[in-house]
Design a protein around this motif. Structure first.
Motif, PDB file in Angstrom:
ATOM      1  N   ALA A  88       0.910  -1.057   0.007  1.00  0.00           N
ATOM      2  CA  ALA A  88      -0.341  -0.267  -0.285  1.00  0.00           C
ATOM      3  C   ALA A  88       0.632   1.299   0.056  1.00  0.00           C
ATOM      4  N   THR A  89      -0.283   2.673  -0.167  1.00  0.00           N
ATOM      5  CA  THR A  89       0.534   3.625  -0.627  1.00  0.00           C
ATOM      6  C   THR A  89      -0.289   4.378   0.511  1.00  0.00           C
ATOM      7  N   VAL A  90       1.015   4.687   1.465  1.00  0.00           N
ATOM      8  CA  VAL A  90       0.710   5.436   3.207  1.00  0.00           C
ATOM      9  C   VAL A  90       0.574   6.813   3.047  1.00  0.00           C
ATOM     10  N   LEU A  91      -0.682   7.685   2.469  1.00  0.00           N
ATOM     11  CA  LEU A  91      -0.725   9.184   2.634  1.00  0.00           C
ATOM     12  C   LEU A  91      -1.523  10.468   4.190  1.00  0.00           C
ATOM     13  N   LEU A  92      -0.514  10.497   4.855  1.00  0.00           N
ATOM     14  CA  LEU A  92      -0.409  11.387   5.463  1.00  0.00           C
ATOM     15  C   LEU A  92      -0.944  12.837   5.415  1.00  0.00           C
ATOM     16  N   GLU A  93      -2.306  13.214   4.935  1.00  0.00           N
ATOM     17  CA  GLU A  93      -2.948  14.190   4.689  1.00  0.00           C
ATOM     18  C   GLU A  93      -3.291  15.447   6.124  1.00  0.00           C
ATOM     19  N   TYR A  94      -2.624  16.706   5.199  1.00  0.00           N
ATOM     20  CA  TYR A  94      -2.921  17.491   6.390  1.00  0.00           C
ATOM     21  C   TYR A  94      -3.358  18.997   5.661  1.00  0.00           C
ATOM     22  N   PRO A  95      -4.262  19.654   4.984  1.00  0.00           N
ATOM     23  CA  PRO A  95      -4.356  20.366   3.867  1.00  0.00           C
ATOM     24  C   PRO A  95      -3.370  21.692   4.705  1.00  0.00           C
ATOM     25  N   ASP A  96      -4.083  21.938   6.305  1.00  0.00           N
ATOM     26  CA  ASP A  96      -3.111  23.209   6.558  1.00  0.00           C
ATOM     27  C   ASP A  96      -1.641  22.817   6.698  1.00  0.00           C
ATOM     28  N   VAL A  97      -0.571  23.447   6.023  1.00  0.00           N
ATOM     29  CA  VAL A  97       1.054  23.243   6.673  1.00  0.00           C
ATOM     30  C   VAL A  97       1.429  23.867   7.367  1.00  0.00           C
ATOM     31  N   HIS A  98       1.436  24.500   8.148  1.00  0.00           N
ATOM     32  CA  HIS A  98       1.563  24.689   9.393  1.00  0.00           C
ATOM     33  C   HIS A  98       1.281  23.139  10.529  1.00  0.00           C
ATOM     34  N   GLU A  99      -0.402  22.777  10.657  1.00  0.00           N
ATOM     35  CA  GLU A  99      -0.228  21.561  11.018  1.00  0.00           C
ATOM     36  C   GLU A  99       0.375  20.344  10.577  1.00  0.00           C
ATOM     37  N   ARG A 100       0.441  21.188   9.504  1.00  0.00           N
ATOM     38  CA  ARG A 100       1.240  19.777   8.421  1.00  0.00           C
ATOM     39  C   ARG A 100       2.695  19.021   9.078  1.00  0.00           C
ATOM     40  N   ARG A 101       3.434  19.862   9.055  1.00  0.00           N
ATOM     41  CA  ARG A 101       4.416  20.000   9.412  1.00  0.00           C
ATOM     42  C   ARG A 101       5.407  20.071  11.198  1.00  0.00           C
ATOM     43  N   ARG A 102       3.655  20.669  11.738  1.00  0.00           N
ATOM     44  CA  ARG A 102       3.551  19.847  13.345  1.00  0.00           C
ATOM     45  C   ARG A 102       3.135  18.546  13.748  1.00  0.00           C
ATOM     46  N   GLU A 103       2.664  17.918  12.805  1.00  0.00           N
ATOM     47  CA  GLU A 103       1.716  16.729  12.883  1.00  0.00           C
ATOM     48  C   GLU A 103       2.814  15.047  12.160  1.00  0.00           C
ATOM     49  N   LEU A 104       3.528  15.989  10.986  1.00  0.00           N
ATOM     50  CA  LEU A 104       4.762  15.056  10.869  1.00  0.00           C
ATOM     51  C   LEU A 104       6.190  14.654  12.270  1.00  0.00           C
ATOM     52  N   ALA A 105       6.354  16.229  12.351  1.00  0.00           N
ATOM     53  CA  ALA A 105       6.900  15.724  13.427  1.00  0.00           C
ATOM     54  C   ALA A 105       6.718  14.907  14.654  1.00  0.00           C
ATOM     55  N   ARG A 106       5.427  14.713  14.800  1.00  0.00           N
ATOM     56  CA  ARG A 106       4.496  14.160  16.231  1.00  0.00           C
ATOM     57  C   ARG A 106       4.620  12.488  15.294  1.00  0.00           C
ATOM     58  N   LEU A 107       4.536  12.612  14.206  1.00  0.00           N
ATOM     59  CA  LEU A 107       4.687  10.724  14.064  1.00  0.00           C
ATOM     60  C   LEU A 107       5.558  10.157  13.503  1.00  0.00           C
ATOM     61  N   ILE A 108       6.757  10.582  13.773  1.00  0.00           N
ATOM     62  CA  ILE A 108       8.614  10.402  13.221  1.00  0.00           C
ATOM     63  C   ILE A 108       7.564   8.306  13.723  1.00  0.00           C
ATOM     64  N   GLY A 109       8.410   7.250  12.325  1.00  0.00           N
ATOM     65  CA  GLY A 109       7.748   5.700  13.650  1.00  0.00           C
ATOM     66  C   GLY A 109       5.714   5.122  12.677  1.00  0.00           C
ATOM     67  N   VAL A 110       5.570   6.314  12.293  1.00  0.00           N
ATOM     68  CA  VAL A 110       4.307   5.989  12.232  1.00  0.00           C
ATOM     69  C   VAL A 110       3.982   4.532  11.732  1.00  0.00           C
ATOM     70  N   GLU A 111       4.771   5.154  10.406  1.00  0.00           N
ATOM     71  CA  GLU A 111       4.225   3.746   8.658  1.00  0.00           C
ATOM     72  C   GLU A 111       4.540   2.182  10.317  1.00  0.00           C
ATOM     73  N   ASP A 112       6.030   2.806  11.471  1.00  0.00           N
ATOM     74  CA  ASP A 112       6.018   1.269  11.645  1.00  0.00           C
ATOM     75  C   ASP A 112       4.899   0.245  12.348  1.00  0.00           C
ATOM     76  N   ARG A 113       4.360   1.280  12.776  1.00  0.00           N
ATOM     77  CA  ARG A 113       2.732   0.941  13.378  1.00  0.00           C
ATOM     78  C   ARG A 113       1.274   0.537  13.135  1.00  0.00           C
ATOM     79  N   LEU A 114       2.033   0.816  11.219  1.00  0.00           N
ATOM     80  CA  LEU A 114       0.682   0.169  11.690  1.00  0.00           C
ATOM     81  C   LEU A 114       0.536  -1.245  10.945  1.00  0.00           C
TER      82      LEU A 114
END
Length: 193
Positions: A88-114
């Motif tokens: 699968a292709t996994v897409l993390l979708e946050y339309p707001d650029v600031h929210e995306r930056r913040r959440e991608l920093a919080r979600l390090i390793g998320v791909e390994d927890r699926l």
């Protein structure tokens, strides 16, 4: 069926059917897509989705030489499931650029927890980004490629109609759901033995 040079349409032939085949392709891709929580979706690939992706790349880039075509096949063919897994292709979708930056920093390793949980079987965790590392020490990527490798008993259970859940147990993105029946029926076709 595997994707080979000879199994692809020429640029001219693809251009003739590109628009008319688009609605069927979109419907197939939607059938194989699962939204997990508010900001993540998994697009489960198969031979048809990857074939279309290759044809699109050849069309957009106007690639018609043998080496270019083989290069596209080599790049995308590993995303086709091989009978023992889902890819699968996994897409993390946050339309707001600031929210995306913040959440991608919080979600390090998320791909390994699926994970995928087949009824009566142990959880199968994703094997992520085998082609290249898509995160660094400050953030994860908005796109990941994952593989769920099933042992024979789990493959047999899915093919026999067992219920299947998709989930994530990352601290900052806990989510799970039952894979809808129509999607699961399509995904079960990816598994053999």
């Amino acid at each position: 069926m595997t994707i080979t040079r000879d199994s692809l349409l020429t640029l001219e032939a693809y251009a003739r059917i590109r628009q008319s085949s688009k609605p069927a392709h979109i419907a197939h891709r939607q059938l194989r897509s699962v939204r997990l929580g508010e900001h993540m979706s998994l697009q489960f690939e198969d031979e048809a989705t990857i074939r279309r992706q290759i044809q699109e790349m050849l069309h957009i880039e106007k690639i018609f030489d043998e080496d270019g075509i083989l290069s596209e096949i080599e790049a995308y063919a590993p995303l086709v499931p091989d009978g023992s897994n889902w890819k699968a292709t996994v897409l993390l979708e946050y339309p707001d650029v600031h929210e995306r930056r913040r959440e991608l920093a919080r979600l390090i390793g998320v791909e390994d927890r699926l994970f995928v949980e087949v009824e009566g079987q142990p959880r199968v965790y994703a094997i992520a980004d085998e082609d290249l590392d898509r995160e660094n020490e400050v953030k994860t990527s908005a796109v990941h490629f994952v593989r769920f490798e099933f042992p024979p008993a789990a493959r047999q259970a899915v093919r026999a109609g067992a219920a299947v859940k998709l989930g994530c147990d990352h601290t900052h993105y806990p989510a799970h759901l039952s894979i809808p029946a129509e999607t699961l029926a399509s995904l079960a076709g990816d598994l053999r033995g």
